[in-house]
Design an enzyme around this catalytic site. Structure first.
Site, PDB file in Angstrom:
ATOM      1  N   GLN A   1      -2.867   1.059 -11.619  1.00  0.00           N
ATOM      2  CA  GLN A   1      -2.810   2.038 -10.538  1.00  0.00           C
ATOM      3  C   GLN A   1      -1.699   3.043 -10.796  1.00  0.00           C
ATOM      4  OE1 GLN A   1      -1.478   1.068  -6.318  1.00  0.00           O
ATOM      5  NE2 GLN A   1      -3.642   1.472  -6.047  1.00  0.00           N
TER       6      GLN A   1
ATOM      7  N   GLU B   1       3.305   6.480   0.914  1.00  0.00           N
ATOM      8  CA  GLU B   1       2.113   6.981   1.572  1.00  0.00           C
ATOM      9  C   GLU B   1       2.403   7.269   3.045  1.00  0.00           C
ATOM     10  OE1 GLU B   1      -0.824   4.797  -0.682  1.00  0.00           O
ATOM     11  OE2 GLU B   1      -1.959   4.694   1.182  1.00  0.00           O
TER      12      GLU B   1
ATOM     13  N   ARG C   1      -5.718   5.382  -3.312  1.00  0.00           N
ATOM     14  CA  ARG C   1      -4.773   5.948  -4.273  1.00  0.00           C
ATOM     15  C   ARG C   1      -5.436   6.528  -5.512  1.00  0.00           C
ATOM     16  NH1 ARG C   1       0.069   1.454  -3.836  1.00  0.00           N
ATOM     17  NH2 ARG C   1       0.848   2.271  -1.874  1.00  0.00           N
TER      18      ARG C   1
ATOM     19  N   LEU D   1       8.735   6.724  -6.122  1.00  0.00           N
ATOM     20  CA  LEU D   1       7.611   6.914  -5.225  1.00  0.00           C
ATOM     21  C   LEU D   1       7.984   7.612  -3.938  1.00  0.00           C
ATOM     22  CD1 LEU D   1       5.653   3.600  -5.311  1.00  0.00           C
ATOM     23  CD2 LEU D   1       5.472   5.614  -6.753  1.00  0.00           C
TER      24      LEU D   1
ATOM     25  N   HIS E   1       0.247   5.575  -8.899  1.00  0.00           N
ATOM     26  CA  HIS E   1       0.511   6.007  -7.525  1.00  0.00           C
ATOM     27  C   HIS E   1       0.465   7.519  -7.511  1.00  0.00           C
ATOM     28  CE1 HIS E   1       2.420   6.700  -3.679  1.00  0.00           C
ATOM     29  NE2 HIS E   1       2.363   5.414  -3.411  1.00  0.00           N
TER      30      HIS E   1
ATOM     31  N   ARG F   1      -5.878  -1.193  -5.808  1.00  0.00           N
ATOM     32  CA  ARG F   1      -5.231  -1.860  -4.691  1.00  0.00           C
ATOM     33  C   ARG F   1      -4.951  -0.884  -3.560  1.00  0.00           C
ATOM     34  NH1 ARG F   1       0.023  -2.290  -2.939  1.00  0.00           N
ATOM     35  NH2 ARG F   1       0.848  -1.203  -4.761  1.00  0.00           N
TER      36      ARG F   1
ATOM     37  N   HIS G   1       2.246   2.573 -11.457  1.00  0.00           N
ATOM     38  CA  HIS G   1       2.827   1.904 -10.310  1.00  0.00           C
ATOM     39  C   HIS G   1       2.492   0.426 -10.252  1.00  0.00           C
ATOM     40  CE1 HIS G   1       4.281   1.222  -6.358  1.00  0.00           C
ATOM     41  NE2 HIS G   1       3.091   1.105  -5.800  1.00  0.00           N
TER      42      HIS G   1
ATOM     43  N   PHE H   1      -2.310   3.541   6.990  1.00  0.00           N
ATOM     44  CA  PHE H   1      -2.073   3.658   5.556  1.00  0.00           C
ATOM     45  C   PHE H   1      -3.389   3.941   4.861  1.00  0.00           C
ATOM     46  CE2 PHE H   1       0.876   2.359   2.048  1.00  0.00           C
ATOM     47  CZ  PHE H   1       1.982   2.982   2.566  1.00  0.00           C
TER      48      PHE H   1
END
Lengths: 595, 256, 247
Positions: free
Chosen positions: A234, A253, A309, A250, A236, A410, A375, A121
């Site tokens: 954040q 990822e 991100r 979303l 996304h 994050r 997000h 990730f």
């Protein structure tokens, strides 16, 4: 007050997502009488939307992995603004929390030798995310939900908390209403855990559901708690921008981890042009190396498609601004031309299923149109790393509503692990605190009846439509305090927030108090305005760009701002903002960053 | 003004706007046709309508059991048909079809059923559906018997080996009946579905392979059910028509 | 912009269908149109929803008589000018408009058996092989939209059976426990108990409506019924038990 339905608990947990459920389970296991409140039905929390997995350095796939590497990845992803102790506890405890979920019934995908499989990730050095296909959040919530139900915890479903109550400095309970009947309900409690999740509904394009209205942020602020890092939101990078039925949803990822790549309208893999120096050493700079990396993590460096991100979101934003985006304001995310249909369906079953069903888009045949979507809120209630206690005695916070763990940004997969690591700690410490008190703190009857009257005020007549007010706030925030910010625009936003607050006093809802979404929205608007103001004021204060906060007027990072948190406090005189130094990392941990 | 509850309780009342009655009516009609035809052909006409033609024997009578003490008016099919009748009646697919078409329980999804009370398969007589496992054991015994009948149809006494349209029909029929049996849900459980650990031993890993393959067949159990039902009826009709001189079988024999 | 003609249940048990015309855009789903209706013409329209992405199972309703998720019903599936009737789930007590009281399901959940796993290996890991959990993972895709519970005639048409019949959603949960490679529950807590499984007459409506495509009937209910046959009704197994003297 005698006529209000009243319940008494040692520990009251507000929010039944991953953090709230885990807190309630822990508190109940320690013998505290525990009540759990959720705004929706049990098991519908936003946690179900988490797809990629839960980050934990178990080393099942790469034995080189350990908590130090996870800690370092987390701190670097957060641009070193994280509370180092939270990041350390998180990295150390996450593996045990994952095994505990398995004990309680979670069925993670397996390695060939039968252990929990872990996947790659963004921002994580090694394959580290325990996962179940692409529905890990659902697995986690169902596991915790079933575990909690069998522990006999009292659950109050479709119940919204509107105010925290205090006895002097201490928390003493909460006042809310049943959504179904519209009746008030009073909870008296020795300790309260806030686990209400996020605030995405302040923005117009968001992955959050209607629930993400920042209630917990606002409740804590109004109770006098310190808030930190509110400027960091954040976005996304890969939310769907088209078609409308899936706007904001979303694209995990995992699509990029499994071979999907970002392209602009001329077909260029533009991420190679946006590799920041901080990540240059570990990021592939040619397409050939990036493609090799999927199969050879040891000798090849990772693809820039999997940069943290914030980097990816800014890159997409820049491409679109430069005119290389799609007509709907996004870029292409292409896995269809790079992997076989069978592979995609096996690795990303619910992605495939979801877009096919919701929008008739076949991700095995055509690229997706994606762009940044609001997000996750990195900021929130300032908590003690060890105990999850806020600055208000008796008030605890865990999960997205708590600040500090993720710094300015994050990493994917760190959210689910955050929920269970700090959910457990919040539940444990709230229970210990509550069991140490001999009597329930007092509740001010006058305050309760005054507040109850205020809750019913939107029925009294006015002329503002709550849906219109909400839409205006979202548009204002998205444009002025969205992914790219400047001081002048943010000042306009503050003026707009003031204006909306005045108009909210004049709001009118139709119908009666039973299950009335218009009324509920009118009440949530108060929270959203507090939260929007906190974000905006904190964002004005931080005169640099870092993580989930990008200033057009201050494009670089600043050494000075790298040493402070922006702290927001709501006081009767208004909202104040200060800069306060970060906790200092001990030298043995600092060494981890020297290589 | 009807309340939502009233709308729901009245039999047949539904808000579905599609033609939901077509499927149960069609399937119910098909099943009824088969039941009438097979009753007339195998049980009522019985010995009075020839069921053997050269090397061909109607599958309703396979294997032919005709002891001397049985009166002529009793059809030898009674010794055979209880088995497929039991197997099909208790079959998970057919249960769905006839519960919907005949018992209207329910007629279709989200269409209110007429019965005032309901206990499903928890009480007599429907608890007897659990005998499906027993009928499966019997049906498995019938597979070689049907193939024997199909093989026999290539051998005309006096002339030896040959091929006729009838033999091809009987082969196709034996194959379809076999596949109907082998795609059974009970068999799926027996070959591997009942295991909790597939990975434990070489035997369980092998059973999992069988279970996976059988699952592919089982997904089309409905298809095998209808194909074999039609084929067995057609095979019976064909043999009867040939046996009674209504049509002539095309074949390689000179003196059929 | 095209116009949708909606007929939506308004009010409680004494309510009625109210007709609305709502503008919509290509690519919208029914829930988008309901939201637009809420924001423009019916601010107090009660409707449950959360994720609007087919993952939380909140927005269940009956659309033209068929139980569905509103967020997964594309407007493109209707004819131009077709009246779209949106009703609440009919198997559960109505609260208001499109919202029903689904609390019975949560009460059933409390009665279901809990997994009891065998202890982990010496190194702290539990080993399970992917081939042994594939089946259970299918059941765990359930988003608890309760559409299968709504469509199941055992309770939809006979609410009195709610006291003895757990319903399709919980049969998948039961199958998850019964088939789990490491679970130590005795059969008396799972298969032999049954939770009203015998009431199911496998007419498969639950499978037809499941938005997650879980093969509820073929992969959960029938295998559970077959496990019950093993316990109670298999003639050969009974004979073997009798001869070997084993229980």
């Amino acid at each position: 007050m005698a006529d209000i339905e009243t319940h008494e608990y040692d520990v009251l947990v507000i929010g039944a997502g991953g953090a709230g459920l885990r807190a309630a389970v822990e508190s109940s296991a320690l013998g505290a009488r525990t009540g759990l409140i959720c705004k929706s039905l049990l098991g519908k929390a936003h946690t179900v939307m988490a797809e990629g997995g839960i980050a934990a350095a178990m080393g099942n796939v790469y034995s080189e992995d350990n908590w130090q590497v996870h800690f370092r990845d987390t701190m670097r992803g957060g641009k070193m603004l994280n509370n180092w102790r939270m990041a350390q506890i998180h990295a150390q405890e996450a593996p045990d929390r994952v095994k505990e979920l398995e004990e309680w019934g979670a069925l993670f995908d397996r390695t060939a030798d039968g252990r929990i499989l872990q996947r790659d990730f963004g921002g994580h050095r090694y394959a580290r995310l325990a996962h179940v296909g692409d529905r890990t959040g659902l697995e986690m919530i169902r596991t915790l939900q079933q575990h909690a139900v069998h522990r006999g915890i009292d659950v109050y479903q479709e119940c919204t908390i509107n105010r925290l109550l205090k006895d002097g400095d201490r928390v003493s309970g909460a006042l809310g209403y049943w959504r179904e009947t519209g009746r008030m309900v009073l909870f008296r409690a020795k300790a309260v855990v806030i686990a209400t999740g996020g605030l995405g509904k302040v923005f117009s394009i968001t992955s959050n559901s209607w629930e993400g209205t920042g209630d917990g942020h606002s409740l804590a602020m109004q109770a006098g708690a310190d808030m930190i890092d509110m400027e960091f939101v954040q976005f996304h990078p890969t939310g769907m921008v088209w078609p409308p039925s899936v706007r904001g949803i979303l694209v995990t990822e995992g699509v990029r981890g499994d071979g999907g790549t970002l392209k602009n309208t001329s077909g260029e893999r533009f991420m190679f042009n946006y590799i920041p120096p901080m990540f240059a050493a570990e990021t592939a700079d040619t397409e050939a190396e990036a493609d090799r990396w999927y199969d050879d993590k040891v000798n090849a460096r990772r693809t820039p498609d999997l940069l943290p991100r914030d980097e990816v979101a800014r890159a997409i934003n820049a491409e679109v601004k430069a005119g290389r985006g799609t007509p709907h304001g996004g870029v292409f995310l292409d896995i269809a031309s790079r992997r076989s249909a069978e592979y995609i369906k096996r690795r990303l079953p619910s992605m495939y299923h979801q877009f096919m069903q919701l929008a008739g888009v076949d991700i095995t045949k055509e690229p997706m149109e994606v762009g940044p979507t609001a997000h996750y809120a990195m900021g929130g209630v300032r908590v003690d790393a060890e105990t999850a206690a806020s600055t208000v005695p008796g008030l605890y916070a865990a999960g997205e509503v708590a600040g500090g763990m993720h710094g300015s940004n994050r990493l994917g997969g760190n959210s689910l692990s955050d929920l269970v690591v700090f959910g457990r700690r919040a539940g444990e410490n709230a229970a210990k605190y509550a069991l140490g008190l001999s009597a329930l703190p007092a509740v001010d009857a006058g305050e309760v009846s005054e507040r109850s009257a205020a809750i019913l005020k939107p029925f009294e007549g006015g002329r503002e439509n709550p849906y219109t007010l909400h839409r205006e706030l979202q548009d204002c925030m998205h444009v002025n305090v969205g992914i790219i910010r400047t001081e002048s625009e943010m000042k306009q936003a503050l003026a707009k927030i003031d204006d909306l607050r005045e108009r909210l006093a004049n709001v009118q809802v139709e119908g009666n108090i039973q299950y009335n979404p218009g009324w509920h929205l009118a009440l949530d608007m108060e929270h959203m305005l507090h939260v929007a103001e906190a974000i905006t004021r904190a964002a004005i204060e931080r005169q640099e760009s870092r993580g989930g906060h990008t200033r057009d007027d201050f494009p670089g990072t600043s050494g000075d701002f790298g040493k402070v948190n922006v702290v927001v406090r709501l006081r009767p005189s208004g909202m104040g903002v200060t800069q306060e130094p970060l906790p200092v990392m001990p030298d043995e941990l600092k060494k981890l960053f020297e290589e | 003004m009807a309340t939502a509850t009233e709308v729901q309780r009245r039999y047949g009342k539904t808000q579905r706007v599609d033609r939901w009655w077509v499927e149960p009516a069609f399937l119910g009609g098909g099943l009824l046709l088969f039941v009438i035809y097979s009753t007339v052909s195998a049980l009522i006409l019985g010995n009075s309508w020839h069921y053997e033609a050269g090397p061909y024997l109607s599958p309703f009578f396979e294997p032919l059991i005709k002891p001397g003490w049985v009166p002529e008016w009793i059809s030898p099919a009674v010794f055979i048909l209880w088995a497929p009748l039991g197997f099909r009646t208790t079959c998970y697919y057919y249960r769905k079809a006839y519960y919907r078409s005949y018992l209207l329980s329910p007629p279709a999804c989200a269409v209110t059923e007429p019965a005032k009370s309901y206990s499903g398969e928890s009480k007599f007589p429907l608890i007897l559906q659990n005998a499906h496992r027993f009928f499966l054991y019997v049906a498995l015994l019938f597979i070689p018997v049907l193939w024997y009948g199909a093989a026999k149809s290539f051998w005309l006494s006096g002339e030896g080996f040959g091929v006729g349209v009838g033999s091809l029909i009987l082969v196709a029929n034996a194959f379809l009946l076999m596949m109907f049996t082998l795609s059974c849900n009970s068999l799926r459980h027996m070959v591997g579905g009942g295991l909790n650990c597939f990975s434990c031993t070489a035997v369980t890993r092998g059973r999992r392979r069988v279970w996976e393959i059988q699952t592919l067949w089982n997904e089309h159990h409905r298809g095998w059910a209808w194909a074999s039902l039609i084929s067995v009826g057609m095979a019976d009709l064909y043999v009867h028509l040939v046996a009674n001189g209504v049509i002539t079988d095309l074949n390689t024999w000179t003196n059929f | 912009m095209p116009q949708a003609h909606l007929k939506v249940w308004r009010g409680g048990n004494d309510g009625e269908y109210v007709e609305y015309d709502v503008e919509y855009e290509e690519g919208m789903v029914v829930l988008d149109v309901v939201h637009r209706l809420q924001a423009t013409q019916a601010g107090d329209l009660a409707v449950r929803w959360n994720c609007k992405a087919g993952k939380c199972g909140s927005c269940s309703a009956e659309i033209n008589g068929k139980p569905k998720l509103q967020c997964m019903c594309q407007m493109g599936t209707f004819e131009a000018g077709e009246t779209i009737t949106i009703a609440p789930l009919k198997a559960f007590p109505l609260i208001r408009d499109l919202v029903t009281d689904v609390s019975w399901n949560f009460r059933v959940a409390e009665t279901m058996p809990e997994l009891k796993l065998s202890p982990p290996d010496a190194d702290g890991h539990r080993r399970m092989h992917q081939i042994d959990i594939d089946r259970e993972q299918e059941f765990r895709k359930c988003i608890e939209c309760f559409i299968c519970q709504d469509v199941c005639h055992v309770i939809r048409d006979h609410p009195e059976n709610q006291s003895v019949f757990a319903g399709p959603r919980f049969f998948t949960q039961l199958a998850n426990v019964a088939m789990h490679p490491l679970d130590q529950n005795p059969s008396s807590a799972t298969v032999a108990h049954g939770f009203g499984l015998d009431y199911c007459n496998i007419t498969k409506c639950c499978t037809e409506v499941c938005p997650e495509g879980i093969h509820i009937t073929d992969n959960a209910i029938i295998p559970l019924k077959e496990r019950r046959v093993d316990e109670y009704y298999d003639p050969v197994k009974a004979l073997i038990r009798k001869i070997s003297g084993k229980k």
